[in-house]
Design an enzyme around this catalytic site. Sequence first.
Site, PDB file in Angstrom:
ATOM      1  N   HIS A 122       3.590  58.945  -4.694  1.00 15.55           N
ATOM      2  CA  HIS A 122       3.533  57.495  -4.546  1.00 15.55           C
ATOM      3  C   HIS A 122       4.068  57.058  -3.186  1.00 15.55           C
ATOM      4  O   HIS A 122       3.547  56.145  -2.555  1.00 15.55           O
ATOM      5  CB  HIS A 122       4.336  56.835  -5.672  1.00 15.55           C
ATOM      6  N   ASP A 182      -0.338  60.999  -6.453  1.00 21.08           N
ATOM      7  CA  ASP A 182       0.479  59.861  -6.894  1.00 21.08           C
ATOM      8  C   ASP A 182       0.828  60.020  -8.372  1.00 21.08           C
ATOM      9  O   ASP A 182      -0.054  60.164  -9.215  1.00 21.08           O
ATOM     10  CB  ASP A 182      -0.298  58.564  -6.678  1.00 21.08           C
ATOM     11  N   SER A 205       2.317  49.699  -3.168  1.00 25.78           N
ATOM     12  CA  SER A 205       2.369  49.629  -4.621  1.00 25.78           C
ATOM     13  C   SER A 205       2.003  48.224  -5.112  1.00 25.78           C
ATOM     14  O   SER A 205       0.883  47.777  -4.888  1.00 25.78           O
ATOM     15  CB  SER A 205       3.752  50.075  -5.110  1.00 25.78           C
TER      16      SER A 205
END
Length: 808
Positions: A776, A742, A669
């Site tokens: 994610h 995601d 991330s």
Amino acid sequence: MNRTKNQIILGLLALALIVPCVSTTAQTGYRKPSKAIMDILDAPASPMISLSPAKDRMLMMKTERYPTIAELSEPMLRLAGSRINPKTSSPHRALRITGLTLKNIADGKETVIAVPPGAKLTMPSWAPDGKQFAVMNVATNGVELWVGDASTGRMRRIAGVTINSAFGEAMQWMPDSKTLLCQTVVANRGAMPPEPTVPAGPNIQENYGKATPAMTYQDLLRNPYDETLFDYFATSQLAFVNAVTGRTTRLGKPAVYSSVDVAPDGNHLLVTSLHRPYSYLHTASSFPRDIEVWDRAGKLVHKVAGLPLQDQIPLEGVPTGPRNVNWRPTAPATLVWVEALDGGDTRKKASLRDRIVTLKAPFKGQPAELFKTEQRFSGMVWGEKDGLVMIRDFDRSKRWSRTFSLNADNAAQQSKLVWSLSIQDRYKNPGNPEMKRMPNGQMVIHQSGDEIFLSGMGASPSGDRPFLDRFNLRTGKTERIFRCDESSFERFVDLLSEDGTRFLTSYETPTTPPNYYIRTAGSDSKQALTDFKDPTPQIRGIKKQLVKYKRKDGVDLSFTLYLPPDYREGTPLPTIVWAYPREFGDASVAGQISGSTKRFTTISGTSHLFFLLEGYAILDDATMPVIGDPETMNTTFVEQIVASAQAAIDKAVEMGVTDRNRVGVGGHSYGAFMTANLLAHSDIFKAGIARSGAYNRTLTPFGFQSERRTFWEAPEMYFKVSPFMHAHKINEPILLIHGEADNNTGTHPIQSDRMYQALKGNGGNVRYVTLPHESHGYAGRESVEHTLWEMTAWFEKFVKQQQPTASR
């Protein structure tokens, strides 16, 4: 000026790139990592626990660690920010509990509970009196309701009830501990509406002169058919269900209920329902809504507010009108809510930001003002007696939090400032008030005379040392009841007695798995309640230590050094720096230590710690502070992370554990964003791994992380920190991994698609892996295995096999 204009043009071109990415790499199936890694993945997870409100029993829950890719491939609807399995009217992905065991606190007796075959249970919900618990089971074609007897452990299904858990709160206990309030599938709702084969017309959005900034949300409604599907799956019929007889009584009409809160008296309900017009730019949390008070028959008693679509909220602002509407837990039926006094615009100067008001049943007249905050309201918790309420406000410019206490039943009594501190100062954090569930089911601060109890992680220069304190509200003095010693990690879990003399903790060391213990205040002894075994004894030889050092500008930094089980002292190893940048307004708190090296080492999922089994040293959570004025700190983001990374490597080389010529960097991330920037702006790493990242900040033009400026306010900064704009400078191999589904704000898969094309077009060394059905974070067993294979193979080739420094 010309340079800025050219940059803006390039950014807009980047925004316009929507050509699908075409890979020239041969496609293969899922791969598996080494046997050493597979053995760890196969190990069972320790049970989770849920303590009864009566503190006499607890449920131990066995969970499924990794669903299969076949399970993730179940149908999924992405509607208004929710992900729904249309076969079951439930969330597409949720925690799956496969087994339950009931344990008595007093004698330790355990009862294994018989669960449905192939159980997919949700988290249990205890009745307020602790005599029963309810749980939902996601069956093949719907969600079942089950109720368990806490004295025997026997569970039974409530026949004729099909829960709709797709949206809102699916199930909750009433104050009588005998009745459940459930969201059920609407009777005779029919089959899912079919998708039109021919569109009725174009999809149109419009705006005229109003500033309506929106974050880059995922899973939004896209067309009228999506709106129809959202109505179909989010609409529920409320119903009371008798937990003993199974009798069901409908409440009100079917609607899209975002929340239903039961008043302490059990006779009133605070009902929030959504309605059209919906938005294609915002999630359901911003949809128009009605907030109403009903009686138990479903009759409207009072309308609190009818709120429009929340699409004109200023950046970092709040909506106008009633918000955070709740019941006061210590009054039969008193509403409490917050209203903005500054138009909801936090950036606007104002002497007062918010006010908190109350309105008692029968909800006539004007609400009474309880308190006004100088800064933005950020939270409120009620005590169980003496009218106690604690209210927090937050100053965004200073990142400063204050907590006030007052007596809501005595307007003449002045409020008292209890705490005032930086939200980033972990060392001075006083902890959080311990809560308890009252007989009416409401949560309140646990009070004992003039005292409350505070617990926290106890951050310190040597690492976290959790604590439990007794805090006197009248004198403001604190008495320490418990603090973890320096050789272990023991955290407070819950109070077992009203006066705080008995409490539950979880204790672990680097070689001892977490287990639960009963402690008595003032005694060093503890009584074992559980005996969970070490699931992975083969990794107990892993060594770890906290390492402190300084950046060239004097900022204190640290990392946790992990070394493989077979490490020989003085041997420089191939090394991985794994990190996640964080922003700070003050250098004095940026270097504070968090975490603990005294915790039991566990490795699961796609953790980078698996590299320890492949012979690497790991500089874990190497601090990458970005320090400065909150309004402008990211202007020097690149310089600060490069300096931090260089300092970490220099320290590890000085210690003799790292081979400077064989160092890789990775992150997930925002850590992926960091990784790409480090490769673009330095030559201190051999290769990188960037997972689920964002690389072009013009695609998040209204801010990112703590950045407060928009792209149009600070175009130079947005370009400077976007690795996409510097792809031609990345000459080290980089592995990009992204979940194809995601749903994290700002990390749409297009970010990695475009980054791959930029690198490929500039002749970079890049491999791009997308994981079907993954979000994610990566959950599916096959996805986890393949990700670990990709990561270990990548660094094996581009880091480990590089020429060692000593051999050159």
